[in-house]
Design an enzyme around this catalytic site. Structure first.
Site, PDB file in Angstrom:
ATOM      1  N   GLY A   1       0.750  -1.330  -0.033  1.00 31.66           N
ATOM      2  CA  GLY A   1       0.076   0.000   0.132  1.00 31.66           C
ATOM      3  C   GLY A   1       0.719   1.304  -0.096  1.00 31.66           C
TER       4      GLY A   1
ATOM      5  N   GLU B   1       5.154   2.839   8.689  1.00 31.80           N
ATOM      6  CA  GLU B   1       5.051   1.858   9.283  1.00 31.80           C
ATOM      7  C   GLU B   1       6.133   1.059   9.772  1.00 31.80           C
ATOM      8  OE1 GLU B   1       3.625  -0.652   5.786  1.00 31.80           O
ATOM      9  OE2 GLU B   1       1.368   0.013   6.258  1.00 31.80           O
TER      10      GLU B   1
END
Ligand code: DER
Length: 232
Positions: free
Chosen positions: A101, A107
């Site tokens: 994504g 992240e």
């Protein structure tokens, strides 16, 4: 569909097993995490939990705000109690490919700030070796002005094919939340992911790789039969 039910199973299991009162929670990106945030918001309301959420993307930030959860950041909470996030693929040693994504950099930062990094995925992500099921390669975030030399260096040193990720709903390349490009490295053999990750990160212009090596503590897999598999 079956996979969506499996994502929900994994998301709920992670939140129910790892979120408690008075925690700072890292919130991942992608589609599986949506179920986890649904469950988190439900529990916060039902149990009146004191939780703050740190996002890993504009998408995660929107999810937090849309669910009425308390938004925070690493300035205020540089150490998180738990981070929950999806994965594109998981191998037998719990190494991950992430970045499908395009959110891999924030992240990995958030996952690295968490005492416990918990991954949620449907059964399609459960592999023995990376590349078995996930065929889109390892995402690598790069500084735009360096993407051609970085492409050449990775292909020369590690083989495979390296492709600049082009946008679908925008003309030109995908631009990340950090203003960078993404290369997808379609590797053609199993590597020692720990050393390859380090080597790629050292190439000037590389911001981050989608190889999460020795970071995940536990993975919850939603299975086709409605059960939840757990791997530590
Ligand atoms: O892009 C990402 O890193 C996502 O977390 C990805 O790894 C998982 O996305 P999904 O839950 O939509 O499969």
């Amino acid at each position: 569909a079956m996979a969506e039910k499996a994502k929900k199973l994994a998301g709920y299991a992670a939140v129910d097993n790892h979120v408690q009162d008075n925690q700072a929670v890292g919130v991942g990106s992608g589609s599986t995490i949506v179920y986890a945030v649904d469950r988190l918001a439900e529990r916060v309301k039902q149990e009146n939990l004191n939780i703050v959420c740190v996002p890993t993307s504009f998408q995660a930030r929107q999810l937090i705000l849309e669910h009425g959860l308390t938004l925070s950041d690493l300035d205020r909470h540089p150490e998180l109690d738990v981070a929950i996030d999806g994965a594109d693929e998981v191998d037998s040693e719990l190494n991950l490919i992430k970045g499908g994504g395009g959110c891999l950099t924030q992240e990995k930062i958030v996952a690295g700030c968490a005492k416990r990094f918990i991954v949620i995925a449907d059964y399609r992500k459960d592999s023995k070796a990376l590349g078995e099921q996930w065929k889109k390669g390892v995402p690598i975030e790069v500084i735009p002005m360096a993407y051609v030399p970085v492409t050449r260096t990775i292909a020369r040193r590690f083989g495979g094919v390296v492709v600049l990720r082009m946008a679908v709903s925008k003309a030109g390349p995908v631009v990340t939340d950090n203003g960078n490009f993404i290369l997808d490295w379609k590797f053609d053999q199993v590597h020692d992911w720990k050393s390859v990750n380090t080597a790629i990160k050292m190439i000037p212009g590389v911001v981050e790789t989608g190889l999460f090596v020795e970071m995940a503590e536990r993975v919850y897999f939603g299975m086709e039969d409605g059960t939840v598999g757990v791997r530590d």
